[in-house]
Scaffold this motif. Structure first.
Motif, PDB file in Angstrom:
ATOM      1  N   GLN A  38      29.131 -31.963 -37.049  1.00 28.03           N
ATOM      2  CA  GLN A  38      29.832 -31.376 -35.920  1.00 28.03           C
ATOM      3  C   GLN A  38      31.134 -32.115 -35.620  1.00 28.03           C
ATOM      4  O   GLN A  38      32.112 -31.511 -35.170  1.00 28.03           O
ATOM      5  CB  GLN A  38      28.920 -31.365 -34.698  1.00 28.03           C
ATOM      6  CG  GLN A  38      27.771 -30.382 -34.822  1.00 28.03           C
ATOM      7  CD  GLN A  38      26.813 -30.453 -33.653  1.00 28.03           C
ATOM      8  OE1 GLN A  38      26.791 -31.437 -32.916  1.00 28.03           O
ATOM      9  NE2 GLN A  38      26.010 -29.405 -33.482  1.00 28.03           N
ATOM     10  N   SER A  43      31.467 -22.666 -35.628  1.00 31.41           N
ATOM     11  CA  SER A  43      30.555 -23.566 -36.337  1.00 31.41           C
ATOM     12  C   SER A  43      30.121 -24.740 -35.470  1.00 31.41           C
ATOM     13  O   SER A  43      29.091 -25.361 -35.736  1.00 31.41           O
ATOM     14  CB  SER A  43      31.215 -24.071 -37.628  1.00 31.41           C
ATOM     15  OG  SER A  43      32.345 -24.872 -37.331  1.00 31.41           O
ATOM     16  N   THR A  69      28.978 -24.464 -32.570  1.00 24.68           N
ATOM     17  CA  THR A  69      27.766 -24.015 -31.874  1.00 24.68           C
ATOM     18  C   THR A  69      26.615 -23.732 -32.826  1.00 24.68           C
ATOM     19  O   THR A  69      25.539 -23.312 -32.393  1.00 24.68           O
ATOM     20  CB  THR A  69      28.072 -22.734 -31.067  1.00 24.68           C
ATOM     21  OG1 THR A  69      28.377 -21.668 -31.986  1.00 24.68           O
ATOM     22  CG2 THR A  69      29.253 -22.942 -30.147  1.00 24.68           C
ATOM     23  N   TRP A  70      26.826 -23.948 -34.104  1.00 26.59           N
ATOM     24  CA  TRP A  70      25.828 -23.684 -35.132  1.00 26.59           C
ATOM     25  C   TRP A  70      24.876 -24.874 -35.225  1.00 26.59           C
ATOM     26  O   TRP A  70      25.280 -25.978 -35.543  1.00 26.59           O
ATOM     27  CB  TRP A  70      26.552 -23.437 -36.459  1.00 26.59           C
ATOM     28  CG  TRP A  70      25.661 -23.084 -37.612  1.00 26.59           C
ATOM     29  CD1 TRP A  70      24.318 -22.957 -37.618  1.00 26.59           C
ATOM     30  CD2 TRP A  70      26.109 -22.830 -38.940  1.00 26.59           C
ATOM     31  NE1 TRP A  70      23.871 -22.626 -38.873  1.00 26.59           N
ATOM     32  CE2 TRP A  70      24.955 -22.542 -39.706  1.00 26.59           C
ATOM     33  CE3 TRP A  70      27.349 -22.804 -39.563  1.00 26.59           C
ATOM     34  CZ2 TRP A  70      25.027 -22.258 -41.061  1.00 26.59           C
ATOM     35  CZ3 TRP A  70      27.417 -22.515 -40.904  1.00 26.59           C
ATOM     36  CH2 TRP A  70      26.267 -22.235 -41.649  1.00 26.59           C
ATOM     37  N   GLU A  71      23.612 -24.652 -34.937  1.00 26.87           N
ATOM     38  CA  GLU A  71      22.629 -25.729 -34.993  1.00 26.87           C
ATOM     39  C   GLU A  71      22.401 -26.160 -36.440  1.00 26.87           C
ATOM     40  O   GLU A  71      22.111 -25.328 -37.305  1.00 26.87           O
ATOM     41  CB  GLU A  71      21.313 -25.266 -34.377  1.00 26.87           C
ATOM     42  CG  GLU A  71      20.253 -26.356 -34.346  1.00 26.87           C
ATOM     43  CD  GLU A  71      18.935 -25.863 -33.768  1.00 26.87           C
ATOM     44  OE1 GLU A  71      17.978 -26.643 -33.733  1.00 26.87           O
ATOM     45  OE2 GLU A  71      18.877 -24.683 -33.370  1.00 26.87           O
ATOM     46  N   THR A  79      18.297 -18.818 -42.442  1.00 30.51           N
ATOM     47  CA  THR A  79      18.980 -19.145 -41.187  1.00 30.51           C
ATOM     48  C   THR A  79      19.615 -17.848 -40.690  1.00 30.51           C
ATOM     49  O   THR A  79      20.580 -17.361 -41.269  1.00 30.51           O
ATOM     50  CB  THR A  79      20.069 -20.218 -41.396  1.00 30.51           C
ATOM     51  OG1 THR A  79      20.930 -19.806 -42.476  1.00 30.51           O
ATOM     52  CG2 THR A  79      19.467 -21.558 -41.720  1.00 30.51           C
ATOM     53  N   GLU A 115      20.914 -17.145 -37.573  1.00 28.69           N
ATOM     54  CA  GLU A 115      21.781 -17.206 -36.405  1.00 28.69           C
ATOM     55  C   GLU A 115      23.047 -16.376 -36.634  1.00 28.69           C
ATOM     56  O   GLU A 115      23.512 -16.223 -37.757  1.00 28.69           O
ATOM     57  CB  GLU A 115      22.171 -18.655 -36.084  1.00 28.69           C
ATOM     58  CG  GLU A 115      21.027 -19.521 -35.578  1.00 28.69           C
ATOM     59  CD  GLU A 115      20.263 -20.178 -36.709  1.00 28.69           C
ATOM     60  OE1 GLU A 115      20.523 -19.797 -37.867  1.00 28.69           O
ATOM     61  OE2 GLU A 115      19.431 -21.050 -36.440  1.00 28.69           O
ATOM     62  N   GLN A 162      25.997 -17.187 -35.891  1.00 26.20           N
ATOM     63  CA  GLN A 162      27.090 -18.016 -36.376  1.00 26.20           C
ATOM     64  C   GLN A 162      27.178 -18.004 -37.903  1.00 26.20           C
ATOM     65  O   GLN A 162      28.273 -18.038 -38.464  1.00 26.20           O
ATOM     66  CB  GLN A 162      26.931 -19.459 -35.885  1.00 26.20           C
ATOM     67  CG  GLN A 162      27.046 -19.624 -34.377  1.00 26.20           C
ATOM     68  CD  GLN A 162      25.701 -19.592 -33.702  1.00 26.20           C
ATOM     69  OE1 GLN A 162      24.781 -18.938 -34.183  1.00 26.20           O
ATOM     70  NE2 GLN A 162      25.572 -20.286 -32.585  1.00 26.20           N
ATOM     71  N   VAL A 163      26.011 -17.943 -38.567  1.00 25.64           N
ATOM     72  CA  VAL A 163      25.996 -17.935 -40.029  1.00 25.64           C
ATOM     73  C   VAL A 163      26.662 -16.666 -40.550  1.00 25.64           C
ATOM     74  O   VAL A 163      27.496 -16.699 -41.459  1.00 25.64           O
ATOM     75  CB  VAL A 163      24.546 -18.050 -40.537  1.00 25.64           C
ATOM     76  CG1 VAL A 163      24.516 -18.041 -42.059  1.00 25.64           C
ATOM     77  CG2 VAL A 163      23.879 -19.306 -39.991  1.00 25.64           C
ATOM     78  N   CYS A 220      30.574 -16.757 -39.739  1.00 25.84           N
ATOM     79  CA  CYS A 220      31.331 -17.661 -40.612  1.00 25.84           C
ATOM     80  C   CYS A 220      31.371 -17.130 -42.046  1.00 25.84           C
ATOM     81  O   CYS A 220      32.386 -17.281 -42.739  1.00 25.84           O
ATOM     82  CB  CYS A 220      30.717 -19.053 -40.585  1.00 25.84           C
ATOM     83  SG  CYS A 220      30.947 -19.924 -39.015  1.00 25.84           S
TER      84      CYS A 220
END
Length: 366
Positions: A175, A220, A222-224, A319, A321, A323-324, A327
């Protein structure tokens, strides 16, 4: 005692009169200076307006003559050699106007919302050429520094992943890298907007590309970052993205080393402006292009591959999410845009070289 008091009062009155006289003279001098400055500013404003009209008129004349030369060359009214010579002379005249002190009198490009968002409604157009060139040199220096960090930062993360973190990235270092990417692309986009306002020829796509990269870096953050179990599978996209970043750093170093030298040559020949900048595929001789183009195409293909990989991991549920998916789409779009821009530039260079060969052949026959 009365005498002393009277003498002291007289001395005080004399000091007051002297001080009042000095203050009065200072006030009068300030008024005279203000009047002289106002007269000077009014005269300079009139001269500036006259210079602005002359500069705009000359720029319009050069553009009209270039269009006329091209039309007459196509219509057969001008010999191709004469037309090419006139075109080169007009281009040189255009560079003199656009690259000298007269460029400050040309209409500036509209200041976009991106610059206003960060700096407010201030004018970032530099009136002096040396100030504009300092902005460009700072931009080049910024690119040099970021090219090295593009190599060092992801390389360190990959090495530490193998040696220290047992094949699994911790969340904080990744991060931190993504936050640095957000800062980097924001700085690049801001500098490029300011360069464009000051007369540089930066292609709009590269600015849009950095907008996309900024959004991707922000998302990214906020991407865990998933850990165990199945850490290697879940972080495969992160690992490939870091490898792509290393390749981009290598390409940036090659661009900065070779292409700037080529730009200096074009400036000396009057074919480019001092405010122009270059990117990897926008300039260079054949040997440099043979080195850079494969790297650029491989990097663009790898960028698209990472994007498709992220979409695949979301579709199969590894995954899922948002965000994936976001991106992944952005990476594919940026790769396609970079590829199209590179091909377009190479085709333009190919057409220009073919034109030069035809002209040279005609000269030899004559």
């Amino acid at each position: 005692m009365d005498v002393d008091g009277g003498g002291g009062g007289a001395a005080q009155e004399e000091a007051e009169r002297r001080m009042e006289g000095e203050v009065r003279r200072a006030v009068e001098e300030a008024k005279e200076l203000q009047d002289a400055a106002a007269t000077r500013v009014a005269a300079a404003s009139g001269e500036e307006q006259s210079m602005r009209q002359r500069t705009v008129a000359l720029d319009s004349t050069i553009r009209r003559l270039r269009a006329s030369v091209g039309a007459q060359a196509v219509g057969g009214l001008l010999d191709p050699k004469v037309a090419e010579r006139l075109e080169e002379e007009l281009q040189r005249a255009r560079c003199i106007v656009a690259d000298g002190d007269a460029s400050s009198f040309l209409p500036s490009k509209a200041q976009g919302g991106f610059v206003r968002m960060f700096l407010g409604p201030i004018n970032v157009r530099a009136s002096r050429k040396e100030v504009q060139l300092k902005v460009k040199e700072e931009y080049n220096s910024y690119r040099d520094r970021t090219a090295l960090l593009f190599l060092i930062f992801p390389s360190a993360l990959l090495v530490l992943r193998s040696w220290l973190w047992d094949g699994c990235f911790p969340a904080f270092p990744v991060q931190l890298y993504q936050a640095w990417l957000l800062l980097l692309y924001t700085g690049l986009a801001l500098r490029e907007n300011i360069l464009s306002i000051n007369g540089s020829d930066i292609r709009p796509w590269w600015i849009y590309h950095h907008y996309c990269a900024m959004i991707m870096a922000l998302v990214s953050l906020t991407w865990e970052i998933k850990g165990q179990p199945n850490c290697a599978q879940k972080q495969r996209g992160v690992q490939l993205f870091l490898q792509w970043a290393i390749m981009q750093g290598v390409a940036m170093l090659l661009q900065n080393r070779y292409q700037r030298q080529r730009l200096y040559t074009r400036i000396a020949l009057g074919k480019a402006k001092r405010m122009d900048v270059v990117w990897g595929e926008t300039a260079g001789v054949d040997g440099q292009l043979w080195l850079l183009c494969p790297i650029l195409f491989i990097m663009q293909g790898f960028e698209a591959y990472v994007g498709f990989l992220l979409l695949q991991t979301a579709l199969v549920g590894v995954t899922s999410e948002w965000q994936v998916i976001f991106c992944g789409i952005l990476l594919v779009l940026m790769a396609v845009g970079n590829f199209a821009n590179t091909v377009q530039t190479l085709l333009a260079k190919s057409r220009f070289k073919a034109k030069m060969k035809r002209t040279k052949g005609k000269q030899e026959l004559d």
